[in-house]
Design a protein around this motif. Structure first.
Motif, PDB file in Angstrom:
ATOM      1  N   PHE A 122       0.555  -1.913  -0.089  1.00  0.00           N
ATOM      2  CA  PHE A 122       0.085  -0.132   0.377  1.00  0.00           C
ATOM      3  C   PHE A 122       0.919   1.102   0.067  1.00  0.00           C
ATOM      4  CE2 PHE A 122      -4.471  -1.431   1.888  1.00  0.00           C
ATOM      5  CZ  PHE A 122      -4.289  -2.582   1.438  1.00  0.00           C
ATOM      6  N   ALA A 123       2.175   1.432  -0.750  1.00  0.00           N
ATOM      7  CA  ALA A 123       2.815   2.394  -1.107  1.00  0.00           C
ATOM      8  C   ALA A 123       2.926   2.778   0.557  1.00  0.00           C
ATOM      9  CB  ALA A 123       2.174   3.562  -1.610  1.00  0.00           C
ATOM     10  N   GLU A 124       3.404   4.159   0.530  1.00  0.00           N
ATOM     11  CA  GLU A 124       3.653   4.988   2.264  1.00  0.00           C
ATOM     12  C   GLU A 124       2.441   4.502   3.065  1.00  0.00           C
ATOM     13  OE1 GLU A 124       5.347   7.502  -1.158  1.00  0.00           O
ATOM     14  OE2 GLU A 124       3.505   5.867  -1.497  1.00  0.00           O
ATOM     15  N   LEU A 125       1.220   4.028   3.348  1.00  0.00           N
ATOM     16  CA  LEU A 125       1.028   3.805   4.067  1.00  0.00           C
ATOM     17  C   LEU A 125       1.098   2.302   4.931  1.00  0.00           C
ATOM     18  CD1 LEU A 125      -2.501   3.902   2.192  1.00  0.00           C
ATOM     19  CD2 LEU A 125      -0.847   5.643   3.324  1.00  0.00           C
ATOM     20  N   ASN A 126       2.132   0.948   4.079  1.00  0.00           N
ATOM     21  CA  ASN A 126       2.521   0.562   4.880  1.00  0.00           C
ATOM     22  C   ASN A 126       2.785   0.175   6.321  1.00  0.00           C
ATOM     23  OD1 ASN A 126       2.214  -1.294   2.771  1.00  0.00           O
ATOM     24  ND2 ASN A 126       4.336  -0.632   1.867  1.00  0.00           N
ATOM     25  N   ARG A 127       3.780   1.662   6.637  1.00  0.00           N
ATOM     26  CA  ARG A 127       4.778   1.501   7.360  1.00  0.00           C
ATOM     27  C   ARG A 127       3.172   2.070   9.102  1.00  0.00           C
ATOM     28  NH1 ARG A 127       9.947   4.970   8.992  1.00  0.00           N
ATOM     29  NH2 ARG A 127       9.948   4.681  11.482  1.00  0.00           N
ATOM     30  N   PRO A 128       2.564   3.358   8.643  1.00  0.00           N
ATOM     31  CA  PRO A 128       1.467   3.580   9.298  1.00  0.00           C
ATOM     32  C   PRO A 128       0.788   2.154   9.884  1.00  0.00           C
ATOM     33  CG  PRO A 128       1.456   5.597   7.694  1.00  0.00           C
ATOM     34  CD  PRO A 128       2.598   4.297   7.271  1.00  0.00           C
ATOM     35  N   ILE A 129       0.157   1.475   9.163  1.00  0.00           N
ATOM     36  CA  ILE A 129      -0.636   0.156   9.506  1.00  0.00           C
ATOM     37  C   ILE A 129      -0.250  -0.576  10.115  1.00  0.00           C
ATOM     38  CG2 ILE A 129      -1.339  -2.224   8.213  1.00  0.00           C
ATOM     39  CD1 ILE A 129      -1.697  -0.632   5.490  1.00  0.00           C
ATOM     40  N   LEU A 130       1.200  -1.147   9.861  1.00  0.00           N
ATOM     41  CA  LEU A 130       1.975  -1.436  10.935  1.00  0.00           C
ATOM     42  C   LEU A 130       2.260  -1.520  12.098  1.00  0.00           C
ATOM     43  CD1 LEU A 130       4.924  -3.268   7.814  1.00  0.00           C
ATOM     44  CD2 LEU A 130       2.464  -4.837   8.947  1.00  0.00           C
ATOM     45  N   GLU A 131       2.637  -0.291  12.219  1.00  0.00           N
ATOM     46  CA  GLU A 131       2.756   0.630  13.454  1.00  0.00           C
ATOM     47  C   GLU A 131       1.511   0.907  14.203  1.00  0.00           C
ATOM     48  OE1 GLU A 131       3.981   4.206  12.358  1.00  0.00           O
ATOM     49  OE2 GLU A 131       6.472   3.897  12.065  1.00  0.00           O
ATOM     50  N   VAL A 132       0.319   0.834  13.722  1.00  0.00           N
ATOM     51  CA  VAL A 132      -0.688   0.779  14.494  1.00  0.00           C
ATOM     52  C   VAL A 132      -1.179  -1.160  15.295  1.00  0.00           C
ATOM     53  CG1 VAL A 132      -3.412   0.783  14.149  1.00  0.00           C
ATOM     54  CG2 VAL A 132      -2.024   2.158  13.278  1.00  0.00           C
ATOM     55  N   VAL A 133      -0.629  -1.744  14.347  1.00  0.00           N
ATOM     56  CA  VAL A 133      -0.689  -3.642  15.031  1.00  0.00           C
ATOM     57  C   VAL A 133      -0.272  -3.893  15.653  1.00  0.00           C
ATOM     58  CG1 VAL A 133      -0.702  -5.292  13.585  1.00  0.00           C
ATOM     59  CG2 VAL A 133      -1.794  -3.678  12.114  1.00  0.00           C
ATOM     60  N   ALA A 134       1.290  -2.595  15.672  1.00  0.00           N
ATOM     61  CA  ALA A 134       2.584  -3.601  16.188  1.00  0.00           C
ATOM     62  C   ALA A 134       1.751  -2.666  17.544  1.00  0.00           C
ATOM     63  CB  ALA A 134       3.495  -2.687  16.358  1.00  0.00           C
ATOM     64  N   ALA A 135       1.394  -2.058  17.779  1.00  0.00           N
ATOM     65  CA  ALA A 135       1.318  -0.552  19.126  1.00  0.00           C
ATOM     66  C   ALA A 135      -0.182  -1.978  19.450  1.00  0.00           C
ATOM     67  CB  ALA A 135       0.893   0.547  19.014  1.00  0.00           C
ATOM     68  N   ARG A 136      -0.913  -2.019  18.791  1.00  0.00           N
ATOM     69  CA  ARG A 136      -2.277  -2.673  19.463  1.00  0.00           C
ATOM     70  C   ARG A 136      -1.969  -4.213  19.947  1.00  0.00           C
ATOM     71  NH1 ARG A 136      -7.917  -0.260  16.951  1.00  0.00           N
ATOM     72  NH2 ARG A 136      -8.007  -2.352  18.352  1.00  0.00           N
ATOM     73  N   HIS A 137      -0.998  -5.239  19.570  1.00  0.00           N
ATOM     74  CA  HIS A 137      -0.575  -6.050  19.550  1.00  0.00           C
ATOM     75  C   HIS A 137       0.955  -6.872  19.744  1.00  0.00           C
ATOM     76  CE1 HIS A 137      -4.806  -7.560  17.746  1.00  0.00           C
ATOM     77  NE2 HIS A 137      -4.086  -6.536  16.910  1.00  0.00           N
ATOM     78  N   PRO A 138       1.182  -5.973  20.768  1.00  0.00           N
ATOM     79  CA  PRO A 138       2.983  -6.227  20.900  1.00  0.00           C
ATOM     80  C   PRO A 138       3.224  -7.220  21.781  1.00  0.00           C
ATOM     81  CG  PRO A 138       1.827  -5.252  23.398  1.00  0.00           C
ATOM     82  CD  PRO A 138       0.134  -4.999  22.038  1.00  0.00           C
ATOM     83  N   GLU A 139       2.517  -8.417  21.653  1.00  0.00           N
ATOM     84  CA  GLU A 139       3.302  -9.545  22.405  1.00  0.00           C
ATOM     85  C   GLU A 139       3.170 -10.524  20.978  1.00  0.00           C
ATOM     86  OE1 GLU A 139       0.927 -11.288  25.055  1.00  0.00           O
ATOM     87  OE2 GLU A 139       0.893  -9.727  26.570  1.00  0.00           O
ATOM     88  N   THR A 140       2.596  -9.755  19.812  1.00  0.00           N
ATOM     89  CA  THR A 140       2.859 -10.817  18.644  1.00  0.00           C
ATOM     90  C   THR A 140       4.063 -10.365  18.097  1.00  0.00           C
ATOM     91  OG1 THR A 140       0.624 -10.977  18.194  1.00  0.00           O
ATOM     92  CG2 THR A 140       1.888 -11.206  16.103  1.00  0.00           C
ATOM     93  N   ARG A 141       4.714 -11.115  17.496  1.00  0.00           N
ATOM     94  CA  ARG A 141       6.045 -10.701  16.239  1.00  0.00           C
ATOM     95  C   ARG A 141       5.597 -10.956  14.762  1.00  0.00           C
ATOM     96  NH1 ARG A 141       9.949 -15.022  14.165  1.00  0.00           N
ATOM     97  NH2 ARG A 141       9.741 -16.237  15.419  1.00  0.00           N
ATOM     98  N   ILE A 142       5.824  -9.834  14.373  1.00  0.00           N
ATOM     99  CA  ILE A 142       5.027  -9.688  13.033  1.00  0.00           C
ATOM    100  C   ILE A 142       6.147  -9.792  11.790  1.00  0.00           C
ATOM    101  CG2 ILE A 142       3.542  -8.102  10.505  1.00  0.00           C
ATOM    102  CD1 ILE A 142       3.744  -6.344  13.456  1.00  0.00           C
TER     103      ILE A 142
END
Length: 324
Positions: A122-142
């Motif tokens: 999703f171009a420049e939107l990849n990072r914001p997506i993954l940052e939100v996912v990581a913040a909401r699921h800190p115990e999950t390894r992406i």
């Protein structure tokens, strides 16, 4: 290139000078800075051109600078506009991500989340997506994996979810369209059309092309723009299975194909040029997940993408537009 000349203007509105820009004004500026076309930017944003122009005037008054130069033939960024553009993008990304991140978190999840990304995702939107996912699921390894635009690649790589561009048709998957990006031509830099404006894909149909995923007809035909090839099959000069291989085929073998501008932003090789095409349908950016998926972290990833991407696409101007 940013314009270095200035234009005369009347005195600033004293009520506007020094006030903080709004997200709306920054979003209008970013969209116009990317398109450099008042009519196109206004249409994309769903605004009248007069409203768009007024938003730019307010922003310039608040910042006490001229951001864009408009002549009878073109629109150009001033030096001040060029400096503001990346800052404005960051602000808008942050505002949209903060809105989603502030919502109540999903139940804690553990384990591994395998995310496939096709091409530039999703171009420049990849990072914001993954940052939100990581913040909401800190115990999950992406774990991120490059994903070819094929359903069998989804299952072969044991992916949990994927950000895809090629049309996915598979009864085992739910594929949610969330945004679009204009599709054009990827050409060698010395190609006769490399520096042209909007052209027709028909102008390159007789040239040797690179076949992406040649053993998968739907994917292959999509990138070869088969819907425009009524006069005969394409001349295939090479094959590719990854975005990197596509870049090499265009840059080193002189082949042609269709693609999106984000390819050249994420792979800024001088061997590849992007040219807008006037007769290609937009690329649809989708999030794909198994129909029988039940893991909360995976379902939350899909929900975050479906909610966050339209907000980011509407607030920024990276060439991605929220799907209708």
């Amino acid at each position: 290139m940013a314009a270095t000349h200035t234009r005369e203007r009347g005195p600033l509105n004293p009520d506007a000078a020094g006030r903080a820009p709004t997200a709306h004004e920054l979003g209008v500026f970013v969209r116009l800075a990317e398109t450099l076309h008042f009519g196109q930017a206004a249409t994309t944003l769903g605004l009248a051109q007069s409203s768009l122009s007024e938003a730019i005037r307010r922003l310039e008054a608040k910042l006490d600078v001229v951001l864009l130069e408009r002549t009878s033939r073109q629109v150009e960024l001033t030096d001040a506009g060029g400096r503001l553009l990346p800052v404005a993008r960051d602000i808008l990304h942050g505002l949209a991500a903060a809105k989603v991140a502030a919502r109540p978190p999903a139940p804690p999840a553990t384990g591994l989340l395998r995310v496939g990304i096709e091409g530039a995702g999703f171009a420049e939107l990849n990072r914001p997506i993954l940052e939100v996912v990581a913040a909401r699921h800190p115990e999950t390894r992406i774990v991120l994996k490059e994903c070819l635009g094929l359903p069998q690649a989804f299952f072969g790589q044991r992916l949990d979810v994927a950000l895809v561009r090629t049309p996915f048709v598979d009864g085992r998957l739910n594929v949610h369209p969330v945004a679009t990006e204009p599709r054009g031509l990827l050409l060698p830099p010395d190609h006769r059309l490399a520096h042209a404006g909007g052209v027709s894909v028909c102008e390159i149909l007789g040239e040797a092309a690179v076949a992406v995923a040649p053993h998968a007809p739907a994917t292959r035909d999509h990138w070869l723009a088969a819907e425009h090839r009524a006069d005969g099959p394409p001349l295939i000069g090479g094959e590719a299975f990854t975005l990197q291989e596509v870049v090499h085929a265009v840059g080193h073998l002189g082949l042609v194909t269709t693609g999106c501008r984000s390819v050249t932003r994420f792979h800024p090789f001088p061997e590849v040029a992007f040219v807008d095409a006037v007769d290609l349908d937009d690329e649809v950016l989708s999030v794909a997940v198994r129909k029988d998926e039940t893991r909360s972290v995976v379902l939350d990833f899909v929900a975050i993408v479906r909610e966050l991407v339209p907000e980011l696409a509407d607030a920024t101007a990276v060439g991605v537009t929220a799907a209708v």
